[in-house]
Design a protein around this motif. Structure first.
Motif, PDB file in Angstrom:
ATOM      1  N   PRO A  65      35.381   6.864 100.321  1.00  0.00           N
ATOM      2  CA  PRO A  65      34.086   6.641  99.666  1.00  0.00           C
ATOM      3  C   PRO A  65      33.984   7.480  98.404  1.00  0.00           C
ATOM      4  O   PRO A  65      34.775   8.412  98.192  1.00  0.00           O
ATOM      5  CB  PRO A  65      33.078   7.100 100.726  1.00  0.00           C
ATOM      6  CG  PRO A  65      33.834   8.071 101.571  1.00  0.00           C
ATOM      7  CD  PRO A  65      35.250   7.574 101.597  1.00  0.00           C
ATOM      8  N   THR A  66      33.006   7.158  97.588  1.00  0.00           N
ATOM      9  CA  THR A  66      32.794   7.932  96.361  1.00  0.00           C
ATOM     10  C   THR A  66      32.464   9.375  96.691  1.00  0.00           C
ATOM     11  O   THR A  66      32.885  10.301  95.999  1.00  0.00           O
ATOM     12  CB  THR A  66      31.646   7.314  95.546  1.00  0.00           C
ATOM     13  OG1 THR A  66      31.921   5.921  95.351  1.00  0.00           O
ATOM     14  CG2 THR A  66      31.506   7.992  94.198  1.00  0.00           C
ATOM     15  N   ASP A  95      29.852   1.953  94.172  1.00  0.00           N
ATOM     16  CA  ASP A  95      30.014   3.295  94.716  1.00  0.00           C
ATOM     17  C   ASP A  95      29.531   3.328  96.166  1.00  0.00           C
ATOM     18  O   ASP A  95      28.673   2.528  96.575  1.00  0.00           O
ATOM     19  CB  ASP A  95      29.222   4.307  93.886  1.00  0.00           C
ATOM     20  CG  ASP A  95      29.914   4.641  92.560  1.00  0.00           C
ATOM     21  OD1 ASP A  95      31.050   4.168  92.349  1.00  0.00           O
ATOM     22  OD2 ASP A  95      29.306   5.356  91.740  1.00  0.00           O
ATOM     23  N   THR A  96      30.071   4.277  96.930  1.00  0.00           N
ATOM     24  CA  THR A  96      29.710   4.405  98.337  1.00  0.00           C
ATOM     25  C   THR A  96      29.477   5.866  98.691  1.00  0.00           C
ATOM     26  O   THR A  96      30.207   6.750  98.220  1.00  0.00           O
ATOM     27  CB  THR A  96      30.813   3.845  99.248  1.00  0.00           C
ATOM     28  OG1 THR A  96      32.063   4.465  98.913  1.00  0.00           O
ATOM     29  CG2 THR A  96      30.943   2.337  99.096  1.00  0.00           C
ATOM     30  N   ILE A  97      28.466   6.105  99.524  1.00  0.00           N
ATOM     31  CA  ILE A  97      28.165   7.448 100.003  1.00  0.00           C
ATOM     32  C   ILE A  97      28.201   7.429 101.525  1.00  0.00           C
ATOM     33  O   ILE A  97      27.442   6.692 102.161  1.00  0.00           O
ATOM     34  CB  ILE A  97      26.772   7.926  99.535  1.00  0.00           C
ATOM     35  CG1 ILE A  97      26.640   7.812  98.012  1.00  0.00           C
ATOM     36  CG2 ILE A  97      26.516   9.354 100.015  1.00  0.00           C
ATOM     37  CD1 ILE A  97      27.572   8.679  97.222  1.00  0.00           C
ATOM     38  N   HIS A  98      29.078   8.239 102.122  1.00  0.00           N
ATOM     39  CA  HIS A  98      29.112   8.362 103.572  1.00  0.00           C
ATOM     40  C   HIS A  98      28.280   9.562 104.005  1.00  0.00           C
ATOM     41  O   HIS A  98      28.385  10.648 103.431  1.00  0.00           O
ATOM     42  CB  HIS A  98      30.542   8.555 104.078  1.00  0.00           C
ATOM     43  CG  HIS A  98      30.597   8.836 105.550  1.00  0.00           C
ATOM     44  ND1 HIS A  98      30.672  10.120 106.062  1.00  0.00           N
ATOM     45  CD2 HIS A  98      30.532   8.004 106.625  1.00  0.00           C
ATOM     46  CE1 HIS A  98      30.666  10.062 107.380  1.00  0.00           C
ATOM     47  NE2 HIS A  98      30.595   8.792 107.750  1.00  0.00           N
ATOM     48  N   VAL A  99      27.412   9.344 105.013  1.00  0.00           N
ATOM     49  CA  VAL A  99      26.630  10.441 105.579  1.00  0.00           C
ATOM     50  C   VAL A  99      27.077  10.682 107.014  1.00  0.00           C
ATOM     51  O   VAL A  99      27.321   9.745 107.774  1.00  0.00           O
ATOM     52  CB  VAL A  99      25.113  10.150 105.518  1.00  0.00           C
ATOM     53  CG1 VAL A  99      24.591  10.286 104.094  1.00  0.00           C
ATOM     54  CG2 VAL A  99      24.778   8.774 106.078  1.00  0.00           C
ATOM     55  N   ASN A 100      27.163  11.959 107.369  1.00  0.00           N
ATOM     56  CA  ASN A 100      27.684  12.363 108.674  1.00  0.00           C
ATOM     57  C   ASN A 100      26.554  12.446 109.705  1.00  0.00           C
ATOM     58  O   ASN A 100      26.347  13.467 110.356  1.00  0.00           O
ATOM     59  CB  ASN A 100      28.387  13.715 108.543  1.00  0.00           C
ATOM     60  CG  ASN A 100      29.212  14.068 109.756  1.00  0.00           C
ATOM     61  OD1 ASN A 100      29.605  13.197 110.515  1.00  0.00           O
ATOM     62  ND2 ASN A 100      29.470  15.350 109.941  1.00  0.00           N
ATOM     63  N   THR A 101      25.807  11.336 109.850  1.00  0.00           N
ATOM     64  CA  THR A 101      24.639  11.342 110.728  1.00  0.00           C
ATOM     65  C   THR A 101      24.698  10.264 111.804  1.00  0.00           C
ATOM     66  O   THR A 101      23.707  10.057 112.511  1.00  0.00           O
ATOM     67  CB  THR A 101      23.341  11.131 109.899  1.00  0.00           C
ATOM     68  OG1 THR A 101      23.455   9.913 109.143  1.00  0.00           O
ATOM     69  CG2 THR A 101      23.099  12.288 108.949  1.00  0.00           C
ATOM     70  N   GLY A 102      25.849   9.573 111.919  1.00  0.00           N
ATOM     71  CA  GLY A 102      25.895   8.460 112.857  1.00  0.00           C
ATOM     72  C   GLY A 102      27.256   8.236 113.478  1.00  0.00           C
ATOM     73  O   GLY A 102      27.819   9.114 114.129  1.00  0.00           O
ATOM     74  N   VAL A 103      27.825   7.055 113.220  1.00  0.00           N
ATOM     75  CA  VAL A 103      29.004   6.599 113.953  1.00  0.00           C
ATOM     76  C   VAL A 103      30.277   7.346 113.571  1.00  0.00           C
ATOM     77  O   VAL A 103      31.022   7.824 114.432  1.00  0.00           O
ATOM     78  CB  VAL A 103      29.202   5.076 113.737  1.00  0.00           C
ATOM     79  CG1 VAL A 103      30.545   4.621 114.301  1.00  0.00           C
ATOM     80  CG2 VAL A 103      28.062   4.303 114.392  1.00  0.00           C
ATOM     81  N   ILE A 105      30.809   1.578 104.585  1.00  0.00           N
ATOM     82  CA  ILE A 105      31.629   2.054 103.468  1.00  0.00           C
ATOM     83  C   ILE A 105      32.611   0.978 103.007  1.00  0.00           C
ATOM     84  O   ILE A 105      32.756   0.722 101.803  1.00  0.00           O
ATOM     85  CB  ILE A 105      32.368   3.352 103.853  1.00  0.00           C
ATOM     86  CG1 ILE A 105      31.365   4.435 104.276  1.00  0.00           C
ATOM     87  CG2 ILE A 105      33.230   3.826 102.682  1.00  0.00           C
ATOM     88  CD1 ILE A 105      30.258   4.703 103.254  1.00  0.00           C
ATOM     89  N   LEU A 106      33.277   0.312 103.951  1.00  0.00           N
ATOM     90  CA  LEU A 106      34.190  -0.759 103.553  1.00  0.00           C
ATOM     91  C   LEU A 106      33.448  -1.914 102.890  1.00  0.00           C
ATOM     92  O   LEU A 106      33.996  -2.579 101.999  1.00  0.00           O
ATOM     93  CB  LEU A 106      34.979  -1.256 104.763  1.00  0.00           C
ATOM     94  CG  LEU A 106      36.083  -0.315 105.268  1.00  0.00           C
ATOM     95  CD1 LEU A 106      36.821  -0.957 106.440  1.00  0.00           C
ATOM     96  CD2 LEU A 106      37.069   0.032 104.151  1.00  0.00           C
ATOM     97  N   CYS A 107      32.213  -2.149 103.291  1.00  0.00           N
ATOM     98  CA  CYS A 107      31.399  -3.182 102.632  1.00  0.00           C
ATOM     99  C   CYS A 107      31.233  -2.858 101.148  1.00  0.00           C
ATOM    100  O   CYS A 107      31.458  -3.712 100.283  1.00  0.00           O
ATOM    101  CB  CYS A 107      30.030  -3.269 103.309  1.00  0.00           C
ATOM    102  SG  CYS A 107      28.841  -4.350 102.473  1.00  0.00           S
ATOM    103  N   GLY A 108      30.856  -1.623 100.840  1.00  0.00           N
ATOM    104  CA  GLY A 108      30.689  -1.221  99.441  1.00  0.00           C
ATOM    105  C   GLY A 108      31.990  -1.243  98.676  1.00  0.00           C
ATOM    106  O   GLY A 108      32.047  -1.683  97.525  1.00  0.00           O
ATOM    107  N   ILE A 109      33.075  -0.785  99.324  1.00  0.00           N
ATOM    108  CA  ILE A 109      34.386  -0.781  98.669  1.00  0.00           C
ATOM    109  C   ILE A 109      34.820  -2.206  98.343  1.00  0.00           C
ATOM    110  O   ILE A 109      35.309  -2.493  97.245  1.00  0.00           O
ATOM    111  CB  ILE A 109      35.420  -0.066  99.560  1.00  0.00           C
ATOM    112  CG1 ILE A 109      35.139   1.442  99.603  1.00  0.00           C
ATOM    113  CG2 ILE A 109      36.841  -0.326  99.056  1.00  0.00           C
ATOM    114  CD1 ILE A 109      35.997   2.213 100.588  1.00  0.00           C
ATOM    115  N   ARG A 110      34.652  -3.125  99.291  1.00  0.00           N
ATOM    116  CA  ARG A 110      35.063  -4.516  99.064  1.00  0.00           C
ATOM    117  C   ARG A 110      34.189  -5.192  98.018  1.00  0.00           C
ATOM    118  O   ARG A 110      34.665  -6.056  97.279  1.00  0.00           O
ATOM    119  CB  ARG A 110      35.023  -5.280 100.389  1.00  0.00           C
ATOM    120  CG  ARG A 110      36.095  -4.811 101.359  1.00  0.00           C
ATOM    121  CD  ARG A 110      36.019  -5.498 102.704  1.00  0.00           C
ATOM    122  NE  ARG A 110      37.019  -4.958 103.629  1.00  0.00           N
ATOM    123  CZ  ARG A 110      37.196  -5.364 104.876  1.00  0.00           C
ATOM    124  NH1 ARG A 110      36.426  -6.333 105.366  1.00  0.00           N
ATOM    125  NH2 ARG A 110      38.122  -4.814 105.637  1.00  0.00           N
TER     126      ARG A 110
END
Length: 254
Positions: free
Chosen positions: A243-244, A222-230, A213-218
């Protein structure tokens, strides 16, 4: 949801956990391909070559073109080529980073008079490797990590990732490592340049707030976070930069 021209997927925790695919992400990718949109795959995992990543995705039912696979190993090898071309480089890591460096003509050594120590995830890491890296850095070598991920998800749970070992070496040697992979926007910048996309045509999709997410923000897309991992959705929602959009999984994408 907005339509994009370039859907950029993280892999570990977003498309799969270990060798187990995440069904909602795979179905979404296949749907995009059926619509004529070829996604990109951006991974901090430097253990595999692009060909090996391609094979792993194929086993999960995703046909991914090699030119759409971007790994931190490739970006790191380019950096080392630019700054340590004629010098000895000590490497801790697997096929991904070793092949990428070899293809750039980098002189790989086990000597402790190296000019740089490059660390990617090494599942056969041991005390001797870590000790040699520490000695090389104390002799003046630059510490470079393919990525700073502290952990990644598997089928059984979280296990140590490359950043945990890089920070161990950095603590012993009292030095500041240089990390090349996400959250650095280098890989997104490479996609935009090579395929002629503007930032508003791209979206970064991932499970790890601190990297994806920080990669996309920097980068500025747009950024999409999915609740499937870390990172859980609850952990994301308390961050200063949001995130967006947050989704429980790609199945929620309307």
């Amino acid at each position: 949801m907005k339509r994009y021209k370039a859907y950029c997927f993280d892999l570990d925790g977003t498309v799969y956990r270990g060798d187990e695919g995440i069904a909602s992400a795979i179905a979404f990718i296949q749907k995009l391909q059926q619509e004529g949109i070829e996604p990109f795959y951006i991974t901090n995992n430097a253990t595999k070559t692009p060909e090996q990543v391609q094979q792993k995705l194929a086993a999960l039912g995703i046909a991914a073109p090699l030119q759409h696979i971007y790994t931190s190993a490739l970006v790191t090898a380019t950096y080392v080529e630019q700054h340590f071309r004629q010098m000895k480089v000590q490497v801790i890591g697997s096929d991904g980073i070793r092949v990428a460096l070899a293809e750039k003509g980098i002189h790989i050594t086990n000597d402790e008079d190296a000019s740089a120590v490059v660390m990617g995830l090494d599942r056969e890491i041991n005390y001797a490797k870590l000790a040699s890296a520490c000695l090389a850095i104390q002799n003046g070598a630059k510490l470079i990590g393919t990525n700073g991920d502290m952990k990644f998800p598997t089928e059984q749970g979280f296990v140590p990732a490359n950043g945990s070992f890089v920070h161990l070496v950095a603590t012993v040697t009292e030095t500041e490592p240089l990390f090349i992979g996400k959250p650095s926007p280098i890989m997104l910048e490479a996609i935009a340049q090579a395929h002629h996309y503007s930032k508003n045509e791209m979206v970064m999709i991932g499970d790890n707030y601190q990297t994806d997410i920080l990669c996309g923000i920097r980068f500025g897309c747009d950024t999409i976070h999915v609740n499937t991992g870390v990172t859980s959705t609850a952990q994301v929602q308390v961050q200063q930069e949001q995130p967006t959009c947050c989704l429980s999984s790609m199945a929620e994408w309307a």
